[in-house]
Structure formats: structure tokens, C-alpha cells
Design a protein around this motif. Structure first.
Motif, PDB file in Angstrom:
ATOM      1  N   LYS A   5       0.846  -1.192   0.000  1.00  0.00           N
ATOM      2  CA  LYS A   5       0.000   0.000   0.000  1.00  0.00           C
ATOM      3  C   LYS A   5       0.881   1.241   0.000  1.00  0.00           C
ATOM      4  O   LYS A   5       1.910   1.285   0.672  1.00  0.00           O
ATOM      5  N   CYS A   6       0.424   2.219  -0.744  1.00  0.00           N
ATOM      6  CA  CYS A   6       1.109   3.514  -0.768  1.00  0.00           C
ATOM      7  C   CYS A   6       0.938   4.165   0.605  1.00  0.00           C
ATOM      8  O   CYS A   6      -0.171   4.226   1.136  1.00  0.00           O
ATOM      9  N   ALA A   7       2.030   4.643   1.175  1.00  0.00           N
ATOM     10  CA  ALA A   7       1.977   5.257   2.501  1.00  0.00           C
ATOM     11  C   ALA A   7       1.264   6.600   2.486  1.00  0.00           C
ATOM     12  O   ALA A   7       0.847   7.093   3.533  1.00  0.00           O
ATOM     13  N   TYR A   8       1.064   7.182   1.306  1.00  0.00           N
ATOM     14  CA  TYR A   8       0.407   8.486   1.215  1.00  0.00           C
ATOM     15  C   TYR A   8      -1.091   8.339   0.946  1.00  0.00           C
ATOM     16  O   TYR A   8      -1.901   8.872   1.682  1.00  0.00           O
ATOM     17  N   CYS A   9      -1.446   7.613  -0.106  1.00  0.00           N
ATOM     18  CA  CYS A   9      -2.861   7.530  -0.485  1.00  0.00           C
ATOM     19  C   CYS A   9      -3.519   6.209  -0.092  1.00  0.00           C
ATOM     20  O   CYS A   9      -4.736   6.100  -0.097  1.00  0.00           O
ATOM     21  N   GLY A  10      -2.727   5.193   0.214  1.00  0.00           N
ATOM     22  CA  GLY A  10      -3.282   3.916   0.634  1.00  0.00           C
ATOM     23  C   GLY A  10      -3.658   2.980  -0.495  1.00  0.00           C
ATOM     24  O   GLY A  10      -4.165   1.885  -0.243  1.00  0.00           O
ATOM     25  N   ASP A  11      -3.430   3.368  -1.748  1.00  0.00           N
ATOM     26  CA  ASP A  11      -3.738   2.498  -2.886  1.00  0.00           C
ATOM     27  C   ASP A  11      -2.748   1.332  -2.939  1.00  0.00           C
ATOM     28  O   ASP A  11      -1.561   1.492  -2.665  1.00  0.00           O
ATOM     29  N   LEU A  12      -3.243   0.179  -3.315  1.00  0.00           N
ATOM     30  CA  LEU A  12      -2.412  -1.002  -3.460  1.00  0.00           C
ATOM     31  C   LEU A  12      -1.677  -0.918  -4.787  1.00  0.00           C
ATOM     32  O   LEU A  12      -2.280  -0.676  -5.832  1.00  0.00           O
ATOM     33  N   THR A  13      -0.354  -1.072  -4.753  1.00  0.00           N
ATOM     34  CA  THR A  13       0.441  -0.972  -5.960  1.00  0.00           C
ATOM     35  C   THR A  13       1.303  -2.218  -6.138  1.00  0.00           C
ATOM     36  O   THR A  13       1.824  -2.762  -5.166  1.00  0.00           O
ATOM     37  N   ASP A  14       1.411  -2.672  -7.398  1.00  0.00           N
ATOM     38  CA  ASP A  14       2.214  -3.855  -7.695  1.00  0.00           C
ATOM     39  C   ASP A  14       3.707  -3.546  -7.716  1.00  0.00           C
ATOM     40  O   ASP A  14       4.530  -4.405  -7.466  1.00  0.00           O
ATOM     41  N   LEU A  15       4.043  -2.306  -8.035  1.00  0.00           N
ATOM     42  CA  LEU A  15       5.431  -1.898  -8.123  1.00  0.00           C
ATOM     43  C   LEU A  15       5.661  -0.711  -7.176  1.00  0.00           C
ATOM     44  O   LEU A  15       5.645   0.443  -7.581  1.00  0.00           O
ATOM     45  N   CYS A  22      12.586   8.788   3.656  1.00  0.00           N
ATOM     46  CA  CYS A  22      11.808   8.212   4.752  1.00  0.00           C
ATOM     47  C   CYS A  22      11.682   6.692   4.669  1.00  0.00           C
ATOM     48  O   CYS A  22      11.212   6.068   5.611  1.00  0.00           O
ATOM     49  N   LYS A  23      12.055   6.102   3.543  1.00  0.00           N
ATOM     50  CA  LYS A  23      12.069   4.642   3.329  1.00  0.00           C
ATOM     51  C   LYS A  23      10.680   4.004   3.323  1.00  0.00           C
ATOM     52  O   LYS A  23      10.553   2.803   3.449  1.00  0.00           O
ATOM     53  N   ASP A  24       9.630   4.788   3.158  1.00  0.00           N
ATOM     54  CA  ASP A  24       8.274   4.249   3.072  1.00  0.00           C
ATOM     55  C   ASP A  24       7.955   3.881   1.627  1.00  0.00           C
ATOM     56  O   ASP A  24       8.514   4.456   0.697  1.00  0.00           O
ATOM     57  N   PRO A  25       7.029   2.924   1.417  1.00  0.00           N
ATOM     58  CA  PRO A  25       6.629   2.555   0.053  1.00  0.00           C
ATOM     59  C   PRO A  25       5.571   3.512  -0.492  1.00  0.00           C
ATOM     60  O   PRO A  25       4.688   3.968   0.248  1.00  0.00           O
ATOM     61  N   PHE A  26       5.667   3.817  -1.794  1.00  0.00           N
ATOM     62  CA  PHE A  26       4.719   4.723  -2.429  1.00  0.00           C
ATOM     63  C   PHE A  26       4.357   4.234  -3.815  1.00  0.00           C
ATOM     64  O   PHE A  26       5.121   3.497  -4.456  1.00  0.00           O
ATOM     65  N   CYS A  27       3.196   4.658  -4.301  1.00  0.00           N
ATOM     66  CA  CYS A  27       2.769   4.344  -5.658  1.00  0.00           C
ATOM     67  C   CYS A  27       3.541   5.255  -6.624  1.00  0.00           C
ATOM     68  O   CYS A  27       4.271   6.157  -6.204  1.00  0.00           O
ATOM     69  N   SER A  28       3.374   5.028  -7.908  1.00  0.00           N
ATOM     70  CA  SER A  28       4.123   5.802  -8.902  1.00  0.00           C
ATOM     71  C   SER A  28       3.748   7.283  -8.874  1.00  0.00           C
ATOM     72  O   SER A  28       4.569   8.143  -9.183  1.00  0.00           O
ATOM     73  N   GLU A  29       2.532   7.589  -8.484  1.00  0.00           N
ATOM     74  CA  GLU A  29       2.092   8.980  -8.439  1.00  0.00           C
ATOM     75  C   GLU A  29       2.741   9.750  -7.285  1.00  0.00           C
ATOM     76  O   GLU A  29       3.004  10.940  -7.389  1.00  0.00           O
ATOM     77  N   HIS A  30       3.010   9.071  -6.175  1.00  0.00           N
ATOM     78  CA  HIS A  30       3.548   9.720  -4.983  1.00  0.00           C
ATOM     79  C   HIS A  30       4.987   9.292  -4.681  1.00  0.00           C
ATOM     80  O   HIS A  30       5.453   9.445  -3.560  1.00  0.00           O
ATOM     81  N   ARG A  31       5.712   8.808  -5.670  1.00  0.00           N
ATOM     82  CA  ARG A  31       7.060   8.279  -5.439  1.00  0.00           C
ATOM     83  C   ARG A  31       8.083   9.356  -5.114  1.00  0.00           C
ATOM     84  O   ARG A  31       9.019   9.127  -4.371  1.00  0.00           O
ATOM     85  N   LEU A  32       7.896  10.573  -5.628  1.00  0.00           N
ATOM     86  CA  LEU A  32       8.840  11.651  -5.366  1.00  0.00           C
ATOM     87  C   LEU A  32       8.592  12.262  -3.983  1.00  0.00           C
ATOM     88  O   LEU A  32       7.447  12.385  -3.554  1.00  0.00           O
TER      89      LEU A  32
END
Length: 73
Positions: A5-15, A22-32
Motif C-alpha cells: 500500500k502507498c503510505a500516502y494515499c493507501g492504494d495497493l500498488t504492484d510496483l 523516509c524509506k516508506d513505500p509509495f505508488c508511482s504517483e507519490h514516489r517523489l
């Protein structure tokens, strides 16, 4: 690779992308860091800004730009 899950929006992402700060996982939209408002980024920028030393090439004996251009007033 597992979905996260994206740490910002909570959407499940495959990549998931991991933030370098911060070392948190993010989706492609919130990766920066700017896109997910990374708290660590602002702390690092503040620290780096404080490390830079301001070098001023002028001094009391050096005439300012107006005096150099227009002469003495």
C-alpha cells in the motif's frame, strides 16, 4: 515482488517505490518526496542549508558598486 500500500494515499500498488529519505513505500504517483510531502526531505534541506557558508567578497574597505560606477559622493 509483492504488492504494498502507498503510505500516502493507501492504494495497493504492484510496483512500490521506496523513498530515499523516509524509506516508506509509495505508488508511482507519490514516489517523489515532493509529491508525498516527505518530512525527512524538509529536515535534510534545512540541515544542508545551514551547512552552506555565505561568502561575501566585500568588506569595510571595499567600495560598493555605486561608488565604483559613479565615483565618490
Amino acid at each position: 515482488m509483492k504488492s504494498e500500500k502507498c503510505a500516502y494515499c493507501g492504494d495497493l500498488t504492484d510496483l512500490p517505490f521506496q523513498c530515499n529519505y523516509c524509506k516508506d513505500p509509495f505508488c508511482s504517483e507519490h514516489r517523489l518526496p515532493e509529491e508525498h510531502r516527505c518530512v525527512k526531505l524538509s529536515q535534510i534541506r534545512a540541515k544542508r542549508f545551514g551547512e552552506k557558508k555565505v561568502i561575501r567578497d566585500g568588506g569595510r574597505n571595499k567600495p560598493n558598486i555605486f561608488r565604483r560606477i559613479f565615483g565618490r559622493f
